[in-house]
Design a protein around this motif. Sequence first.
Motif, mmCIF file in Angstrom:
data_model
loop_
_atom_site.group_PDB
_atom_site.id
_atom_site.type_symbol
_atom_site.label_atom_id
_atom_site.label_comp_id
_atom_site.label_asym_id
_atom_site.label_seq_id
_atom_site.Cartn_x
_atom_site.Cartn_y
_atom_site.Cartn_z
ATOM 1 N N VAL A 95 1.106 -1.721 0.010
ATOM 2 C CA VAL A 95 0.183 0.461 -0.108
ATOM 3 C C VAL A 95 0.744 0.832 -0.086
ATOM 4 N N VAL A 96 0.793 2.154 -1.149
ATOM 5 C CA VAL A 96 0.990 3.141 -1.265
ATOM 6 C C VAL A 96 1.024 4.808 -1.314
ATOM 7 N N ALA A 97 1.012 5.838 -0.454
ATOM 8 C CA ALA A 97 0.754 6.653 -1.146
ATOM 9 C C ALA A 97 1.559 8.189 -0.881
ATOM 10 N N ARG A 98 1.297 9.227 -0.961
ATOM 11 C CA ARG A 98 2.273 10.738 -1.675
ATOM 12 C C ARG A 98 2.773 10.562 0.182
ATOM 13 N N ASP A 99 2.400 10.502 1.609
ATOM 14 C CA ASP A 99 2.315 11.120 2.521
ATOM 15 C C ASP A 99 2.794 10.115 2.942
ATOM 16 N N GLY A 168 8.055 9.711 -6.245
ATOM 17 C CA GLY A 168 7.329 10.143 -5.062
ATOM 18 C C GLY A 168 6.291 9.443 -4.056
ATOM 19 N N LEU A 169 6.338 8.211 -3.968
ATOM 20 C CA LEU A 169 5.273 7.268 -3.270
ATOM 21 C C LEU A 169 6.082 6.543 -2.350
ATOM 22 N N LYS A 170 5.309 6.727 -0.755
ATOM 23 C CA LYS A 170 5.845 6.230 0.501
ATOM 24 C C LYS A 170 5.092 5.042 0.646
#
Length: 286
Positions: A95-99, A168-170
């Motif tokens: 699971v990835v998100a921008r922040d 740029g994802l985390k």
Amino acid sequence: MDCVMSENGQRPTLTLGFSPCPNDTFIFDALIHGRVDCGFSFREQLEDVETLNRMALSATLDVSKVSYHLLGHILKDYLLLRSGGALGRGCGPLVVARDGIDPGELAGKRIALPGQYTTAALLLRLFNPSLADFVYLPFHEIMGAVADGSVAAGVIIHESRFTYQGYGLKKVLDLGEWWEQETGHPIPLGGIAAKRSLGREALLSLERGLALSVEYAFAHPGAARPYIRAHSQEMSDEVCDAHISLYVNDFSRGLGPEGEDAVRLLLNRAAEAGIIPRWQEPLLIP
């Protein structure tokens, strides 16, 4: 390397579906191109995993790679072959998100999934049954949707594990790691389903043929390279090799007791959660 031949000497042709991802083309190359022989010819159809899942729902193909989630919906018509699949440790969906957010903050957020019947979707629902705001996208579109804010988070699979940081994802959560810590078992991702109507002899021959194809690929890794590259031209050789190394392992040769237990546990948990129906049919060839 022979498995079986029909009584009249003619080679039956089966329809065979798998993805264009490097792990699948690596596994199936020897079988498709006659480097190993199990008595069948194959008419292959390469599609993304969710397309294959939906084709299996309508029993379109004789043999197909499917998500283990989807397997729970098709056991009336198909059973699982012990070889050729993807199951292991350290290879689960992310699971990835921008922040950088905590997994507990996913509640109420719109999350992109790579298909309704993918194992990725099943794992996220098992992790947090309260999550409900999903959008389904082709797996290669998910990172872009997260990056541009169309969705708050996304579950990524395949080679996206190696490239998401370039968007740029985390990483928010490793669903495979969660499953392993929760159960102690490796994570079943995708397996090879074959129609029960083919009969036990043909099914056993297919199972052996797939195992031989995996063995050949490991013994002659360069032989599959042209087939792999023909279907993954956008990937570097390094990403292709990393993809194969991550998803093809001893469980691809044969599930063995550990792999079979992992599959049954995943399907049992999905059935208990009401995500798949309970089944009565044998899961594997007796």
